[in-house]
Enzyme design. Structure first.
Site, PDB file in Angstrom:
ATOM      1  N   SER A 126     -49.746  16.628  11.890  1.00 43.59           N
ATOM      2  CA  SER A 126     -48.998  17.477  12.829  1.00 43.59           C
ATOM      3  C   SER A 126     -49.867  18.639  13.288  1.00 43.59           C
ATOM      4  O   SER A 126     -50.639  19.198  12.498  1.00 43.59           O
ATOM      5  CB  SER A 126     -47.752  18.038  12.137  1.00 43.59           C
ATOM      6  OG  SER A 126     -47.181  19.058  12.933  1.00 43.59           O
ATOM      7  N   TYR A 139     -42.719  20.992   5.368  1.00 47.38           N
ATOM      8  CA  TYR A 139     -43.266  19.988   6.299  1.00 47.38           C
ATOM      9  C   TYR A 139     -44.744  20.263   6.546  1.00 47.38           C
ATOM     10  O   TYR A 139     -45.585  19.358   6.466  1.00 47.38           O
ATOM     11  CB  TYR A 139     -42.456  20.047   7.601  1.00 47.38           C
ATOM     12  CG  TYR A 139     -42.948  19.179   8.739  1.00 47.38           C
ATOM     13  CD1 TYR A 139     -42.535  17.855   8.854  1.00 47.38           C
ATOM     14  CD2 TYR A 139     -43.804  19.687   9.721  1.00 47.38           C
ATOM     15  CE1 TYR A 139     -42.967  17.059   9.919  1.00 47.38           C
ATOM     16  CE2 TYR A 139     -44.239  18.908  10.786  1.00 47.38           C
ATOM     17  CZ  TYR A 139     -43.815  17.595  10.876  1.00 47.38           C
ATOM     18  OH  TYR A 139     -44.250  16.822  11.932  1.00 47.38           O
TER      19      TYR A 139
HETATM   20  N1  LIG Z   1     -43.026  14.656  18.308  1.00 45.82           N
HETATM   21  C1  LIG Z   1     -43.944  15.582  18.034  1.00 45.82           C
HETATM   22  O1  LIG Z   1     -44.234  16.444  18.855  1.00 45.82           O
HETATM   23  C2  LIG Z   1     -44.651  15.577  16.701  1.00 45.82           C
HETATM   24  C3  LIG Z   1     -45.429  16.688  16.408  1.00 45.82           C
HETATM   25  C4  LIG Z   1     -46.110  16.717  15.206  1.00 45.82           C
HETATM   26  C5  LIG Z   1     -46.025  15.651  14.329  1.00 45.82           C
HETATM   27  N2  LIG Z   1     -45.251  14.577  14.634  1.00 45.82           N
HETATM   28  C6  LIG Z   1     -45.243  13.475  13.662  1.00 45.82           C
HETATM   29  O2  LIG Z   1     -45.338  12.236  14.317  1.00 45.82           O
HETATM   30  C7  LIG Z   1     -44.643  11.224  13.573  1.00 45.82           C
HETATM   31  C8  LIG Z   1     -43.640  10.542  14.470  1.00 45.82           C
HETATM   32  O3  LIG Z   1     -42.688  11.506  14.898  1.00 45.82           O
HETATM   33  P1  LIG Z   1     -41.710  11.289  16.142  1.00 45.82           P
HETATM   34  O4  LIG Z   1     -41.747  12.548  16.917  1.00 45.82           O
HETATM   35  O5  LIG Z   1     -41.987   9.990  16.782  1.00 45.82           O
HETATM   36  O6  LIG Z   1     -40.306  11.296  15.339  1.00 45.82           O
HETATM   37  P2  LIG Z   1     -39.096  10.267  15.332  1.00 45.82           P
HETATM   38  O7  LIG Z   1     -38.032  10.956  14.533  1.00 45.82           O
HETATM   39  O8  LIG Z   1     -38.774   9.827  16.714  1.00 45.82           O
HETATM   40  O9  LIG Z   1     -39.665   9.017  14.506  1.00 45.82           O
HETATM   41  C9  LIG Z   1     -39.879   9.088  13.125  1.00 45.82           C
HETATM   42  C10 LIG Z   1     -39.585   7.721  12.545  1.00 45.82           C
HETATM   43  O10 LIG Z   1     -39.826   7.767  11.118  1.00 45.82           O
HETATM   44  C11 LIG Z   1     -38.792   7.054  10.487  1.00 45.82           C
HETATM   45  N3  LIG Z   1     -38.597   7.508   9.112  1.00 45.82           N
HETATM   46  C12 LIG Z   1     -38.236   8.754   8.694  1.00 45.82           C
HETATM   47  N4  LIG Z   1     -38.107   8.763   7.357  1.00 45.82           N
HETATM   48  C13 LIG Z   1     -38.386   7.504   6.930  1.00 45.82           C
HETATM   49  C14 LIG Z   1     -38.414   6.879   5.652  1.00 45.82           C
HETATM   50  N5  LIG Z   1     -38.108   7.556   4.530  1.00 45.82           N
HETATM   51  N6  LIG Z   1     -38.751   5.569   5.573  1.00 45.82           N
HETATM   52  C15 LIG Z   1     -39.035   4.873   6.692  1.00 45.82           C
HETATM   53  N7  LIG Z   1     -39.029   5.402   7.925  1.00 45.82           N
HETATM   54  C16 LIG Z   1     -38.700   6.704   8.038  1.00 45.82           C
HETATM   55  C17 LIG Z   1     -37.543   7.331  11.321  1.00 45.82           C
HETATM   56  O11 LIG Z   1     -36.519   6.367  11.088  1.00 45.82           O
HETATM   57  C18 LIG Z   1     -38.105   7.283  12.730  1.00 45.82           C
HETATM   58  O12 LIG Z   1     -38.044   5.981  13.274  1.00 45.82           O
HETATM   59  C19 LIG Z   1     -44.004  11.950  12.390  1.00 45.82           C
HETATM   60  O13 LIG Z   1     -44.835  11.798  11.247  1.00 45.82           O
HETATM   61  C20 LIG Z   1     -43.964  13.380  12.839  1.00 45.82           C
HETATM   62  O14 LIG Z   1     -43.944  14.266  11.744  1.00 45.82           O
HETATM   63  C21 LIG Z   1     -44.551  14.527  15.796  1.00 45.82           C
END
Ligand SMILES: NC(=O)c1ccc[n+]([C@@H]2O[C@H](COP(=O)([O-])OP(=O)(O)OC[C@H]3O[C@@H](n4cnc5c(N)ncnc54)[C@H](O)[C@@H]3O)[C@@H](O)[C@H]2O)c1
Length: 236
Positions: A126, A139
């Site tokens: 992140s 986090y």
């Molecule tokens: N969107 C952003 O701007 C952003 C920024 C920094 C980091 N991230 C990271 O990118 C990754 C994807 O995030 P996103 O924005 O697509 O979020 P999202 O919530 O759309 O997708 C996350 C996915 O992880 C799955 N998940 C959560 N806990 C789980 C578990 N215990 N077992 C199996 N699956 C699980 C959820 O069901 C979901 O499908 C994450 O690791 C998030 O921390 C995203």
């Protein structure tokens, strides 16, 4: 191009979903592990904090698709609370989903890569690890540990043909970002953030998928232990 078997965790939504789609388009055999998988082939309902569920799914994937030599650890869970109000259970959950899952999935898939003498691991951390983030301390702690784990594994397994890199996304328009905005925790609206972003747009899941596609490719074999920010210039 060599066709590989890839596992993408968190591939049911947002960034992970785009990564799985992109790697499929690139020609790889792709399996998804997610709490909420889509109704597609090789999508497994797995809680990535549960080692027994991971091992069971990986055994099935090996039988159906072959040894796993690409792993993208994308599953993640946002936790928003003022530090003084955190219960230890909140802390534990954030560490379990964002860090321990990376231990379990990597530990479970690595033997396949060692046998093949080739592997690619990409950890989605992140952009909050660059600067810290109020109300997200567990986090950010977990994601910072993922960056450290990435560097250490890169040094340990480089001699085995395995590269390990991290992609810390910043401000990517996914259900997670929308939930953050709805809760009023984004520090402004999405539009205001766009104006503060050097490339003047929000990130798309496909932006992260493109970086992953490159990092798992044959030609990225000399890139390891790197933290490749994909954030529109918000963190440099
Ligand atoms: N969107 C952003 O701007 C952003 C920024 C920094 C980091 N991230 C990271 O990118 C990754 C994807 O995030 P996103 O924005 O697509 O979020 P999202 O919530 O759309 O997708 C996350 C996915 O992880 C799955 N998940 C959560 N806990 C789980 C578990 N215990 N077992 C199996 N699956 C699980 C959820 O069901 C979901 O499908 C994450 O690791 C998030 O921390 C995203």
């Amino acid at each position: 191009m060599d066709v590989r078997t890839a596992v993408v965790t968190g591939g049911g939504s947002g960034i992970g979903k785009a990564v799985a789609q992109r790697l499929r388009k690139d020609g790889h055999r792709v399996a998804v592990l997610d709490l909420k998988p889509n109704d597609a082939e090789y999508e497994y309902r797995v809680d990535v904090t549960d080692r027994a569920q991971i091992d069971e799914a990986l055994d099935e994937i090996r039988q159906e698709l072959g040894p796993v030599t690409i792993l993208v650890n994308g599953a993640g869970l946002e936790v928003y609370k003022r530090f003084v109000n955190l219960e230890f259970a909140d802390w534990q959950r954030a560490i379990d989903v964002n860090l321990n899952s990376v231990f379990h999935c990597t530990h479970a898939a690595l033997p396949d890569m060692l046998s093949a003498g080739w592997g690619r691991i990409v950890n989605i951390s992140s952009s909050s690890t660059h600067s810290g983030q109020p109300f997200m301390s567990p986090y950010v702690a977990a994601k910072s540990a993922v960056n450290g784990l990435t560097k250490s594994l890169a040094l340990e397994y480089g001699p085995n043909g395995i590269t390990v890199n991290a992609v810390p996304p910043g401000f990517v328009d996914t259900p997670m970002l929308r939930r953050t905005e709805e809760k009023g925790l984004l520090g402004g609206t999405i539009e205001e953030h766009i104006q503060r972003t050097p490339v003047r747009r929000a990130g798309r899941p496909e932006d992260i998928a493109a970086a992953c596609s490159f990092l798992v490719s044959e030609e990225a074999g000399y890139i390891t232990g790197q933290i490749l920010g994909v954030n529109g210039g918000r963190n440099t």
